[in-house]
Motif scaffolding. Structure first.
Motif, PDB file in Angstrom:
ATOM      1  N   CYS A 156       0.820  -1.149   0.015  1.00 43.64           N
ATOM      2  CA  CYS A 156       0.002   0.135   0.081  1.00 43.64           C
ATOM      3  C   CYS A 156       1.022   1.296   0.066  1.00 43.64           C
ATOM      4  N   VAL A 157       0.346   2.159  -0.615  1.00 45.16           N
ATOM      5  CA  VAL A 157       1.172   3.570  -0.710  1.00 45.16           C
ATOM      6  C   VAL A 157       0.972   4.362   0.577  1.00 45.16           C
ATOM      7  N   THR A 158       2.290   4.591   1.040  1.00 51.98           N
ATOM      8  CA  THR A 158       2.087   5.478   2.477  1.00 51.98           C
ATOM      9  C   THR A 158       2.534   6.810   2.122  1.00 51.98           C
ATOM     10  N   ARG A 159       3.219   7.357   0.799  1.00 57.99           N
ATOM     11  CA  ARG A 159       3.430   8.810   0.737  1.00 57.99           C
ATOM     12  C   ARG A 159       3.795   8.704  -0.872  1.00 57.99           C
ATOM     13  N   THR A 160       3.641  10.104  -1.507  1.00 58.49           N
ATOM     14  CA  THR A 160       4.108  10.337  -2.836  1.00 58.49           C
ATOM     15  C   THR A 160       5.242  11.522  -2.672  1.00 58.49           C
ATOM     16  N   LEU A 161       6.101  11.276  -3.443  1.00 64.53           N
ATOM     17  CA  LEU A 161       7.504  12.003  -3.062  1.00 64.53           C
ATOM     18  C   LEU A 161       7.238  13.240  -3.964  1.00 64.53           C
ATOM     19  N   ASP A 162       7.916  14.366  -3.803  1.00 58.80           N
ATOM     20  CA  ASP A 162       7.680  15.501  -4.736  1.00 58.80           C
ATOM     21  C   ASP A 162       8.924  15.300  -5.647  1.00 58.80           C
ATOM     22  N   ARG A 163       8.301  14.979  -6.915  1.00 59.97           N
ATOM     23  CA  ARG A 163       9.191  14.617  -8.040  1.00 59.97           C
ATOM     24  C   ARG A 163      10.090  15.691  -8.286  1.00 59.97           C
ATOM     25  N   SER A 164       9.700  16.938  -8.359  1.00 59.05           N
ATOM     26  CA  SER A 164      10.664  17.967  -8.775  1.00 59.05           C
ATOM     27  C   SER A 164      11.899  18.123  -7.843  1.00 59.05           C
ATOM     28  N   ARG A 165      12.053  17.770  -6.936  1.00 60.55           N
ATOM     29  CA  ARG A 165      13.369  17.567  -6.012  1.00 60.55           C
ATOM     30  C   ARG A 165      14.224  16.216  -6.076  1.00 60.55           C
ATOM     31  N   LEU A 166      13.476  15.430  -6.863  1.00 56.76           N
ATOM     32  CA  LEU A 166      14.233  14.103  -6.961  1.00 56.76           C
ATOM     33  C   LEU A 166      15.179  13.850  -8.499  1.00 56.76           C
ATOM     34  N   VAL A 167      16.207  13.325  -8.420  1.00 60.93           N
ATOM     35  CA  VAL A 167      16.903  12.865  -9.651  1.00 60.93           C
ATOM     36  C   VAL A 167      17.329  11.444  -9.644  1.00 60.93           C
ATOM     37  N   SER A 168      17.592  11.146 -10.859  1.00 61.47           N
ATOM     38  CA  SER A 168      17.976   9.647 -10.682  1.00 61.47           C
ATOM     39  C   SER A 168      19.316   9.527 -11.421  1.00 61.47           C
ATOM     40  N   VAL A 169      20.238   8.748 -10.420  1.00 62.32           N
ATOM     41  CA  VAL A 169      21.669   9.130 -10.532  1.00 62.32           C
ATOM     42  C   VAL A 169      22.090   7.867 -11.272  1.00 62.32           C
ATOM     43  N   GLN A 170      23.506   8.242 -12.094  1.00 60.39           N
ATOM     44  CA  GLN A 170      24.254   7.197 -13.098  1.00 60.39           C
ATOM     45  C   GLN A 170      25.660   7.172 -12.648  1.00 60.39           C
ATOM     46  N   THR A 171      25.987   6.221 -13.370  1.00 59.41           N
ATOM     47  CA  THR A 171      27.801   6.133 -13.398  1.00 59.41           C
ATOM     48  C   THR A 171      28.178   6.442 -14.859  1.00 59.41           C
ATOM     49  N   PRO A 172      29.454   7.056 -14.955  1.00 61.29           N
ATOM     50  CA  PRO A 172      30.632   6.852 -14.027  1.00 61.29           C
ATOM     51  C   PRO A 172      30.319   8.154 -13.016  1.00 61.29           C
ATOM     52  N   GLN A 173      30.719   7.967 -12.132  1.00 61.77           N
ATOM     53  CA  GLN A 173      30.920   9.039 -11.047  1.00 61.77           C
ATOM     54  C   GLN A 173      32.552   9.327 -10.824  1.00 61.77           C
ATOM     55  N   ALA A 174      32.762  10.509 -10.672  1.00 64.15           N
ATOM     56  CA  ALA A 174      34.080  11.103 -10.382  1.00 64.15           C
ATOM     57  C   ALA A 174      34.394  11.451  -9.352  1.00 64.15           C
ATOM     58  N   PHE A 175      35.781  11.193  -8.796  1.00 65.75           N
ATOM     59  CA  PHE A 175      36.276  11.585  -7.426  1.00 65.75           C
ATOM     60  C   PHE A 175      37.518  11.930  -7.375  1.00 65.75           C
ATOM     61  N   LEU A 176      37.979  13.011  -6.376  1.00 68.77           N
ATOM     62  CA  LEU A 176      39.224  13.081  -6.231  1.00 68.77           C
ATOM     63  C   LEU A 176      39.722  11.778  -5.193  1.00 68.77           C
ATOM     64  N   ARG A 177      40.471  11.292  -5.466  1.00 67.45           N
ATOM     65  CA  ARG A 177      40.877   9.728  -5.034  1.00 67.45           C
ATOM     66  C   ARG A 177      40.924   9.828  -3.215  1.00 67.45           C
ATOM     67  N   ASP A 178      41.856  10.757  -3.029  1.00 70.56           N
ATOM     68  CA  ASP A 178      42.004  10.731  -1.595  1.00 70.56           C
ATOM     69  C   ASP A 178      40.720  10.944  -0.687  1.00 70.56           C
ATOM     70  N   VAL A 179      39.673  11.567  -1.212  1.00 68.24           N
ATOM     71  CA  VAL A 179      38.259  11.731  -0.531  1.00 68.24           C
ATOM     72  C   VAL A 179      37.604  10.724  -0.827  1.00 68.24           C
ATOM     73  N   LEU A 180      37.670   9.806  -1.978  1.00 70.59           N
ATOM     74  CA  LEU A 180      36.850   8.661  -1.903  1.00 70.59           C
ATOM     75  C   LEU A 180      37.385   7.675  -1.171  1.00 70.59           C
ATOM     76  N   GLU A 181      38.698   7.533  -1.104  1.00 68.00           N
ATOM     77  CA  GLU A 181      39.376   6.609   0.115  1.00 68.00           C
ATOM     78  C   GLU A 181      38.893   7.026   1.488  1.00 68.00           C
ATOM     79  N   ALA A 182      38.579   8.199   1.849  1.00 63.50           N
ATOM     80  CA  ALA A 182      38.554   8.513   3.056  1.00 63.50           C
ATOM     81  C   ALA A 182      36.868   7.920   3.444  1.00 63.50           C
ATOM     82  N   ALA A 183      36.076   8.144   2.227  1.00 57.95           N
ATOM     83  CA  ALA A 183      34.678   7.960   2.386  1.00 57.95           C
ATOM     84  C   ALA A 183      34.400   6.378   2.580  1.00 57.95           C
ATOM     85  N   HIS A 184      35.310   5.591   1.805  1.00 61.29           N
ATOM     86  CA  HIS A 184      35.229   3.998   2.024  1.00 61.29           C
ATOM     87  C   HIS A 184      35.577   3.615   3.494  1.00 61.29           C
ATOM     88  N   ALA A 185      36.695   4.296   3.994  1.00 63.52           N
ATOM     89  CA  ALA A 185      37.211   4.007   5.202  1.00 63.52           C
ATOM     90  C   ALA A 185      36.113   4.448   6.282  1.00 63.52           C
TER      91      ALA A 185
END
Ligand code: CTP
Ligand code: MG
Length: 237
Positions: A156-185
């Motif tokens: 059952c539906v509990t809520r309808t989201l505001d579509r204008s605030r949503l995006v659908s995300v893809q890859t590739p995604q680009a990162f500074l390596r040291d920041v992505l390493e810190a994020a994975h840590a």
């Protein structure tokens, strides 16, 4: 700019098991234009002038076989780039962590890409790299959501989201390596689970820039996706 920050590498994730797709082999080994699906992404990356190399992440049990596949492919369809292979892990984020660990020291920026998205353009990858700087250590492609998105529970539906605030995300995604390493840590330290890498950079409290994604950059997930693409792209399962 330091030497470490001067090169960009791509990590192509091809270590999933393709459970939703089913079939004898994981979906990244389906044939597309005479080569395994993952190869299309490598060829697209090879058209980016500043890319320094590619790390392929393969299922551990298929690592030798897959590395031989890449060797044979490069003999007839040269990439013009150095490449490495490494084994993936249980979850996507484990495969990314293994890919990061395989990068050479001098790599300062990294593109993380799902091989299940073979149709992105080199232009998109270039725009993502160009969006990176010390203040903006992550850049990801996104497209507007066209479906109405609802939350539901027990059918059952509990809520309808505001579509204008949503995006659908893809890859590739680009990162500074040291920041992505810190994020994975941080993910290891706090047992975070994420379906993309930008989520982990968000958890780190660092900005993630949005770049216009591409409608053609679909993810091949279910058999129906292949059936649809067969009509358009001569894909042979
Ligand atoms: N991936 C990976 N290592 C994992 C899981 C996923 O390298 N342990 C890769 C997949 O090969 C794919 C991408 O991450 O290119 C996105 O994942 P998804 O589309 O979910 O692929 P699978 O995990 O293989 O499919 P499923 O979830 O249906 O099993
Ligand atoms: Mg998966």
């Amino acid at each position: 700019m330091t030497a470490r920050a001067s090169t960009t590498w791509a990590v192509i994730l091809a270590a999933g098991s393709g459970t939703r797709m089913g079939g004898d082999r994981p979906k990244q080994f389906l044939t597309l234009d005479g080569a395994p699906l993952f190869w299309r992404s490598a060829e697209t990356f090879s058209h980016i002038p500043d890319l320094a190399g590619i790390v392929f992440v393969f299922p551990p049990a298929m690592l030798d076989e897959s590395a031989r596949m890449v060797e044979e492919l490069t003999a007839s369809r040269p990439l013009g780039l150095p490449w490495l292979t490494t084994a993936g892990g249980e979850r996507r984020q484990d495969s990314v962590a293994n890919g990061l660990a395989a990068l050479p020291k001098e790599c300062g920026r990294v593109l993380i890409h799902d091989s299940a998205r073979p149709f992105f353009s080199a232009g998109l990858a270039t725009r993502l790299i160009d969006a990176l700087d010390e203040e903006t250590p992550a850049a990801i492609p996104a497209v507007a959501v066209t479906d109405t998105i609802k939350e539901c529970e027990s059918g059952c539906v509990t809520r309808t989201l505001d579509r204008s605030r949503l995006v659908s995300v893809q890859t590739p995604q680009a990162f500074l390596r040291d920041v992505l390493e810190a994020a994975h840590a941080l993910a290891v330290e706090k047992s975070l689970q994420a379906t993309d890498d930008a989520s982990l950079v968000e958890a780190l409290g660092r900005p993630v820039a949005i770049v216009d994604g591409e409608q053609a950059n679909v993810k091949i997930t279910n058999p129906e996706d292949v059936r649809l693409l067969q009509k358009e792209a001569a894909m042979i399962p």
